[in-house]
Structure formats: structure tokens, C-alpha cells
Design a protein around this motif. Structure first.
Motif, PDB file in Angstrom:
ATOM      1  N   GLN A 168     -34.422  54.742 -32.764  1.00 56.11           N
ATOM      2  CA  GLN A 168     -35.811  54.774 -33.224  1.00 56.11           C
ATOM      3  C   GLN A 168     -35.919  55.390 -34.610  1.00 56.11           C
ATOM      4  N   ARG A 169     -35.168  56.471 -34.829  1.00 55.03           N
ATOM      5  CA  ARG A 169     -35.198  57.128 -36.142  1.00 55.03           C
ATOM      6  C   ARG A 169     -34.664  56.188 -37.219  1.00 55.03           C
ATOM      7  N   GLU A 170     -33.557  55.503 -36.936  1.00 58.98           N
ATOM      8  CA  GLU A 170     -32.981  54.581 -37.901  1.00 58.98           C
ATOM      9  C   GLU A 170     -33.936  53.432 -38.203  1.00 58.98           C
ATOM     10  N   GLU A 171     -34.587  52.900 -37.171  1.00 58.41           N
ATOM     11  CA  GLU A 171     -35.559  51.817 -37.374  1.00 58.41           C
ATOM     12  C   GLU A 171     -36.740  52.308 -38.200  1.00 58.41           C
ATOM     13  N   ARG A 172     -37.222  53.520 -37.915  1.00 58.86           N
ATOM     14  CA  ARG A 172     -38.335  54.088 -38.673  1.00 58.86           C
ATOM     15  C   ARG A 172     -37.938  54.284 -40.134  1.00 58.86           C
ATOM     16  N   GLU A 173     -36.718  54.797 -40.368  1.00 57.67           N
ATOM     17  CA  GLU A 173     -36.258  55.008 -41.738  1.00 57.67           C
ATOM     18  C   GLU A 173     -36.132  53.684 -42.485  1.00 57.67           C
ATOM     19  N   GLN A 174     -35.638  52.642 -41.804  1.00 58.56           N
ATOM     20  CA  GLN A 174     -35.527  51.325 -42.441  1.00 58.56           C
ATOM     21  C   GLN A 174     -36.906  50.765 -42.769  1.00 58.56           C
ATOM     22  N   ARG A 175     -37.853  50.921 -41.839  1.00 54.54           N
ATOM     23  CA  ARG A 175     -39.216  50.445 -42.062  1.00 54.54           C
ATOM     24  C   ARG A 175     -39.850  51.183 -43.245  1.00 54.54           C
ATOM     25  N   GLU A 176     -39.672  52.507 -43.281  1.00 56.14           N
ATOM     26  CA  GLU A 176     -40.218  53.292 -44.384  1.00 56.14           C
ATOM     27  C   GLU A 176     -39.569  52.895 -45.715  1.00 56.14           C
ATOM     28  N   ARG A 177     -38.261  52.633 -45.690  1.00 53.24           N
ATOM     29  CA  ARG A 177     -37.561  52.226 -46.907  1.00 53.24           C
ATOM     30  C   ARG A 177     -38.096  50.876 -47.402  1.00 53.24           C
ATOM     31  N   ARG A 178     -38.315  49.930 -46.464  1.00 55.69           N
ATOM     32  CA  ARG A 178     -38.856  48.626 -46.851  1.00 55.69           C
ATOM     33  C   ARG A 178     -40.261  48.766 -47.438  1.00 55.69           C
ATOM     34  N   GLU A 179     -41.084  49.624 -46.817  1.00 52.09           N
ATOM     35  CA  GLU A 179     -42.436  49.856 -47.328  1.00 52.09           C
ATOM     36  C   GLU A 179     -42.393  50.467 -48.729  1.00 52.09           C
ATOM     37  N   TRP A 180     -41.506  51.424 -48.922  1.00 48.40           N
ATOM     38  CA  TRP A 180     -41.362  52.083 -50.211  1.00 48.40           C
ATOM     39  C   TRP A 180     -40.903  51.088 -51.276  1.00 48.40           C
ATOM     40  N   GLU A 181     -39.906  50.255 -50.926  1.00 52.33           N
ATOM     41  CA  GLU A 181     -39.418  49.250 -51.874  1.00 52.33           C
ATOM     42  C   GLU A 181     -40.509  48.237 -52.199  1.00 52.33           C
ATOM     43  N   GLY A 182     -41.316  47.888 -51.198  1.00 54.12           N
ATOM     44  CA  GLY A 182     -42.429  46.976 -51.424  1.00 54.12           C
ATOM     45  C   GLY A 182     -43.447  47.578 -52.384  1.00 54.12           C
ATOM     46  N   GLN A 183     -43.719  48.853 -52.229  1.00 52.71           N
ATOM     47  CA  GLN A 183     -44.651  49.529 -53.135  1.00 52.71           C
ATOM     48  C   GLN A 183     -44.109  49.546 -54.560  1.00 52.71           C
ATOM     49  N   LEU A 184     -42.807  49.800 -54.684  1.00 52.97           N
ATOM     50  CA  LEU A 184     -42.193  49.802 -56.017  1.00 52.97           C
ATOM     51  C   LEU A 184     -42.296  48.427 -56.661  1.00 52.97           C
ATOM     52  N   ARG A 185     -42.044  47.376 -55.855  1.00 48.42           N
ATOM     53  CA  ARG A 185     -42.146  46.009 -56.390  1.00 48.42           C
ATOM     54  C   ARG A 185     -43.583  45.693 -56.816  1.00 48.42           C
ATOM     55  N   ARG A 186     -44.540  46.098 -56.000  1.00 47.02           N
ATOM     56  CA  ARG A 186     -45.950  45.853 -56.342  1.00 47.02           C
ATOM     57  C   ARG A 186     -46.337  46.603 -57.617  1.00 47.02           C
ATOM     58  N   GLN A 187     -45.843  47.830 -57.754  1.00 46.45           N
ATOM     59  CA  GLN A 187     -46.155  48.614 -58.949  1.00 46.45           C
ATOM     60  C   GLN A 187     -45.532  47.987 -60.189  1.00 46.45           C
ATOM     61  N   ALA A 188     -44.335  47.441 -60.028  1.00 46.94           N
ATOM     62  CA  ALA A 188     -43.635  46.846 -61.161  1.00 46.94           C
ATOM     63  C   ALA A 188     -44.310  45.561 -61.623  1.00 46.94           C
ATOM     64  N   THR A 189     -44.979  44.861 -60.711  1.00 45.56           N
ATOM     65  CA  THR A 189     -45.617  43.596 -61.080  1.00 45.56           C
ATOM     66  C   THR A 189     -47.098  43.749 -61.387  1.00 45.56           C
ATOM     67  N   THR A 190     -47.625  44.937 -61.218  1.00 50.84           N
ATOM     68  CA  THR A 190     -49.040  45.168 -61.502  1.00 50.84           C
ATOM     69  C   THR A 190     -49.264  45.188 -63.011  1.00 50.84           C
ATOM     70  N   THR A 191     -50.236  44.434 -63.453  1.00 55.42           N
ATOM     71  CA  THR A 191     -50.560  44.394 -64.875  1.00 55.42           C
ATOM     72  C   THR A 191     -51.220  45.705 -65.273  1.00 55.42           C
ATOM     73  N   LEU A 192     -50.706  46.278 -66.323  1.00 58.42           N
ATOM     74  CA  LEU A 192     -51.272  47.527 -66.805  1.00 58.42           C
ATOM     75  C   LEU A 192     -52.582  47.249 -67.526  1.00 58.42           C
ATOM     76  N   LEU A 193     -53.547  48.081 -67.283  1.00 60.48           N
ATOM     77  CA  LEU A 193     -54.833  47.971 -67.980  1.00 60.48           C
ATOM     78  C   LEU A 193     -54.684  48.532 -69.381  1.00 60.48           C
ATOM     79  N   PRO A 194     -55.406  47.971 -70.307  1.00 56.21           N
ATOM     80  CA  PRO A 194     -55.300  48.501 -71.676  1.00 56.21           C
ATOM     81  C   PRO A 194     -55.864  49.920 -71.755  1.00 56.21           C
ATOM     82  N   ASN A 195     -55.281  50.699 -72.647  1.00 51.74           N
ATOM     83  CA  ASN A 195     -55.790  52.050 -72.860  1.00 51.74           C
ATOM     84  C   ASN A 195     -56.870  52.010 -73.919  1.00 51.74           C
ATOM     85  N   ARG A 196     -57.290  53.133 -74.438  1.00 48.93           N
ATOM     86  CA  ARG A 196     -58.392  53.174 -75.406  1.00 48.93           C
ATOM     87  C   ARG A 196     -58.064  52.438 -76.705  1.00 48.93           C
ATOM     88  N   THR A 197     -56.796  52.352 -77.014  1.00 53.76           N
ATOM     89  CA  THR A 197     -56.427  51.663 -78.264  1.00 53.76           C
ATOM     90  C   THR A 197     -56.314  50.159 -78.044  1.00 53.76           C
TER      91      THR A 197
END
Length: 96
Positions: free
Chosen positions: A64-93
Motif C-alpha cells: 500500500q505504501r509503495e502504491e501510494r508513493e507511486q501515485r503521489e510521484r505520478r501526481e507530482w510529475e503531472g503537476q510539473l508537466r502542467r506547470q512547464a506547459t502553462t503559458t506565462l502571463l506577461p509582467n508589467r513590462t
């Protein structure tokens, strides 16, 4: 001197654990302490009848612990991928 006490704990461990889980409404993570207890029990009673049941609990918790860790790792990697593909909003300049 302690073998009787250890045997009694082994005999009642699953019963007590089940009752505690029912009272708390959640599972108990006692993988490490139960694993150590199994080692102690095996050193006193190498062929103790309760040992396979207790080992099964440890193995199930480990899985159960190993499955939970794998699930958490997949979720974390998914978040990283989403962050990497998110278009950055322009700043004040006006640049991202």
C-alpha cells in the motif's frame, strides 16, 4: 522470561489492531514496528503460528505504501508537466 509476553502480543496483535482501526475509522501504519516485532518473535519462536499472519500485514502495508508513493510521484510529475506547459502571463513590462 519474556517469551510468554511476546507470544501473547503476537496472539492478540491483529485483534487489537483491527479494533483500533475500527475505533479510529482509519488504517494504522505499523509496518516498521510490526516488522521489528516479527523479528523478535521469530528469534524466540522460529515457527510461531502467528508469524505468517503478522508478516502478511507487513507485506500488505508495504505494498500500500509503495502504491501510494507511486501515485503521489505520478501526481507530482503531472503537476510539473502542467506547470512547464502553462503559458506565462506577461509582467508589467509586457514580457512573460
Amino acid at each position: 522470561m519474556t517469551s510468554w509476553h511476546i507470544s501473547e502480543w503476537a496472539h492478540r496483535w491483529l485483534e487489537i489492531r483491527t479494533q483500533l482501526e475500527a475505533d479510529r475509522g482509519e488504517s494504522i501504519d505499523d509496518e516498521h514496528s510490526l516488522d521489528t516485532f516479527n523479528q523478535l518473535l521469530a528469534s524466540i519462536h522460529p515457527k510461531h503460528w502467528r508469524l505468517p499472519s503478522l508478516e502478511a500485514v507487513v507485506n500488505a502495508q508495504r505494498l500500500q505504501r509503495e502504491e501510494r508513493e507511486q501515485r503521489e510521484r505520478r501526481e507530482w510529475e503531472g503537476q510539473l508537466r502542467r506547470q512547464a506547459t502553462t503559458t506565462l502571463l506577461p509582467n508589467r513590462t509586457g514580457t512573460p
